[in-house]
Design an enzyme around this catalytic site. Structure first.
Site, PDB file in Angstrom:
ATOM      1  N   TYR A 144      40.844  59.099  -6.014  1.00 30.01           N
ATOM      2  CA  TYR A 144      41.412  59.851  -7.616  1.00 30.01           C
ATOM      3  C   TYR A 144      42.174  59.267  -8.420  1.00 30.01           C
ATOM      4  O   TYR A 144      42.452  58.955  -9.208  1.00 30.01           O
ATOM      5  CB  TYR A 144      40.558  60.499  -8.139  1.00 30.01           C
ATOM      6  CG  TYR A 144      38.662  61.293  -8.069  1.00 30.01           C
ATOM      7  CD1 TYR A 144      38.277  59.481  -7.695  1.00 30.01           C
ATOM      8  CD2 TYR A 144      38.505  61.866  -7.980  1.00 30.01           C
ATOM      9  CE1 TYR A 144      36.714  60.118  -7.839  1.00 30.01           C
ATOM     10  CE2 TYR A 144      36.421  62.036  -7.884  1.00 30.01           C
ATOM     11  CZ  TYR A 144      36.115  61.262  -7.338  1.00 30.01           C
ATOM     12  OH  TYR A 144      34.639  61.344  -7.313  1.00 30.01           O
ATOM     13  N   LYS A 195      35.241  59.394   6.607  1.00 31.14           N
ATOM     14  CA  LYS A 195      33.800  58.357   7.098  1.00 31.14           C
ATOM     15  C   LYS A 195      35.254  57.538   7.797  1.00 31.14           C
ATOM     16  O   LYS A 195      35.687  56.653   8.053  1.00 31.14           O
ATOM     17  CB  LYS A 195      33.987  57.390   6.295  1.00 31.14           C
ATOM     18  CG  LYS A 195      32.594  57.667   5.245  1.00 31.14           C
ATOM     19  CD  LYS A 195      30.651  57.159   6.360  1.00 31.14           C
ATOM     20  CE  LYS A 195      31.259  55.682   5.900  1.00 31.14           C
ATOM     21  NZ  LYS A 195      29.649  55.061   6.698  1.00 31.14           N
ATOM     22  N   ASP A 228      28.071  59.452   5.302  1.00 23.79           N
ATOM     23  CA  ASP A 228      26.347  59.400   4.893  1.00 23.79           C
ATOM     24  C   ASP A 228      25.651  60.325   5.675  1.00 23.79           C
ATOM     25  O   ASP A 228      23.985  60.471   5.136  1.00 23.79           O
ATOM     26  CB  ASP A 228      26.575  58.120   5.136  1.00 23.79           C
ATOM     27  CG  ASP A 228      26.648  57.321   6.516  1.00 23.79           C
ATOM     28  OD1 ASP A 228      27.760  57.912   6.838  1.00 23.79           O
ATOM     29  OD2 ASP A 228      27.093  56.229   7.352  1.00 23.79           O
ATOM     30  N   ASP A 252      33.653  65.914  -4.600  1.00 25.73           N
ATOM     31  CA  ASP A 252      32.275  65.172  -5.565  1.00 25.73           C
ATOM     32  C   ASP A 252      31.278  64.570  -5.306  1.00 25.73           C
ATOM     33  O   ASP A 252      30.201  65.734  -6.022  1.00 25.73           O
ATOM     34  CB  ASP A 252      33.404  64.299  -6.432  1.00 25.73           C
ATOM     35  CG  ASP A 252      32.722  64.658  -7.999  1.00 25.73           C
ATOM     36  OD1 ASP A 252      32.138  65.152  -8.096  1.00 25.73           O
ATOM     37  OD2 ASP A 252      33.118  63.056  -8.630  1.00 25.73           O
ATOM     38  N   ASP A 256      27.215  67.886  -6.329  1.00 26.58           N
ATOM     39  CA  ASP A 256      26.064  67.228  -7.205  1.00 26.58           C
ATOM     40  C   ASP A 256      25.213  68.058  -5.796  1.00 26.58           C
ATOM     41  O   ASP A 256      24.282  68.053  -6.448  1.00 26.58           O
ATOM     42  CB  ASP A 256      26.278  66.023  -8.001  1.00 26.58           C
ATOM     43  CG  ASP A 256      27.073  66.328  -8.588  1.00 26.58           C
ATOM     44  OD1 ASP A 256      27.919  67.170  -8.720  1.00 26.58           O
ATOM     45  OD2 ASP A 256      26.521  65.155  -9.518  1.00 26.58           O
TER      46      ASP A 256
HETATM   47 MG    MG Z   1      31.495  65.716 -10.536  1.00 28.79          MG
END
Ligand code: MG
Ligand code: NAI
Length: 364
Positions: A144, A195, A228, A252, A256
């Protein structure tokens, strides 16, 4: 005893509504416990733009640095989406400016299953009952923020967009210590996601987390999982996970996913802290906020679920005031109020923000 300085930045739409509710709970408990507090309120996000033409003023940034804790509602909304600012992300997003200037790299995102809300989740009861996961997300590095980033025109007029995923050892070491410290305080189990099969940052991540764990936290059991497969396992058997560590992007995503166990977005608090904390510690300069956004669709109706913001206040008691007993008390009370059937619209109920808040305060 010096006053505890809280800066409250409601932000936009339902942000101020849930922040006021959370402040009511904060004031009720600090008064009851005779904890001296000074509360200052100011603008952030679109609300700040409308008055000052910036999403976060220098004055607010300075106040945030001087505060013991910062409580944020949520920022943003369609009114401000079209504003184009040619500058770094710290100028285009007020909350990001605060996160960067306060260097709150340790993002804690807890999600637990609530008994009265089990049937609001997509899970069968026996799969999710007792689930209680803390996601520790690296919050100030990775893809990010990596440079260079941008967009250009490549061969044959193709548009090319790109960003860089980048981590330095020190960034991984410090977030690993945060996650391992949290794990030591809980079940002494940590799952670290990466990963490492395809990403260089993933390899460095796995090596570094492994080394810090071996050298400094031999009492904590660490499992490294590929991202994954980990998502698959967490979705399938949430009760088998406790503390989960991930980089900025993966954190992130996984936070969720884990949020599903709580029954609604309106139930998820967070804390972004400038370092590791164990119970009983007090850390200055953390940003506490619900995980949800500003919900423009229900703004001004007085029906937003205040619990995510109220649980963020519980995190202030736990981490900024070192009073985990009070944090626990808020959680237990929230569960009782839900058991009484006091639900807001996101949970399929009819209660208003204020009815839920008063219900909680009455029991505290
Ligand atoms: Mg988010
Ligand atoms: P959102 O979280 O605001 O809303 C998604 C859905 O959940 C909406 O239907 C909303 O009504 C509902 N919802 C969210 N919180 C709720 C609550 N406490 N009680 C009841 N219902 C609730 O996400 P969305 O719609 O993607 O974003 C809206 C705005 O919020 C955007 O401008 C976005 O950029 C901003 N945003 C800000 C964040 C922050 O300040 N940390 C985080 C996420 C989004």
């Amino acid at each position: 005893m010096q006053s505890f300085k809280l800066l409250a930045l409601g932000g936009d739409h339902i942000g101020p509504e849930v922040t006021m509710a959370a402040l009511d709970v904060f004031q009720h408990l600090t008064t009851r416990e005779q904890i001296p507090v000074e509360i200052d309120e100011d603008l952030l996000g679109g609300a700040s733009w409308d008055v000052h033409q910036t999403f976060c003023t220098d004055d607010v940034a300075a106040k945030a640095k001087a505060a013991d804790a910062i409580l944020v509602g949520a920022v943003g909304g369609p009114e401000w989406d079209a504003i184009e600012i040619d500058g770094p992300i710290t100028e285009t997003d007020g909350l990001t400016r605060l996160r960067i200037e306060l260097d709150v790299y340790n993002a804690l995102r807890p999600a637990r299953a609530w008994k009265p809300l089990l049937n609001k989740t997509p899970y069968r009861d026996n799969v999710v009952t007792g689930s209680n996961i803390l996601v520790v997300r690296e919050n100030s590095g990775g893809i990010y923020y990596g440079e260079p980033r941008g967009r250009d025109t490549a061969a044959q007029g193709q548009q090319r967009a790109y960003e860089i995923s980048e981590y330095h050892t020190f960034e991984i070491e410090r977030i690993a210590r945060c996650a391992l410290t949290a794990a030591r305080d809980r079940k002494k189990q940590l799952v670290s996601l990466d990963k490492s099969n395809v990403m260089e940052t993933g390899k460095l991540w796995r090596e570094t987390v492994g080394r810090i764990a071996r050298d400094e936290f031999p009492d904590v059991t660490v499992r490294h999982l590929l991202m994954d497969f980990a998502l698959y396992e967490i979705a399938r058997k949430p009760t088998e996970f406790d503390v989960v560590l991930a980089d900025n992007l993966f954190g992130d995503l996984v936070s969720d996913l884990v949020g599903i166990t709580a029954g609604s977005l309106g139930m998820l608090p967070s804390a972004c802290l400038p370092g590791p904390v164990k119970s009983g510690d007090r850390i200055r300069g953390g940003i506490y906020e619900p995980t949800h956004g500003s919900a423009p669709d229900i703004s001004g109706l007085g029906i937003a679920n205040p619990i995510a913001a109220i649980l963020s206040v519980a995190m202030i008691f736990e981490y900024a005031l070192g009073r985990s007993g009070l944090a626990k008390e808020i959680e237990t009370t929230v569960e009782q109020v839900l058991a009484d059937g006091l639900f807001t619209v996101d949970l399929g109920g009819k209660a208003t923000t204020s009815e839920v808040t008063q219900g909680i305060i009455k029991k505290l």
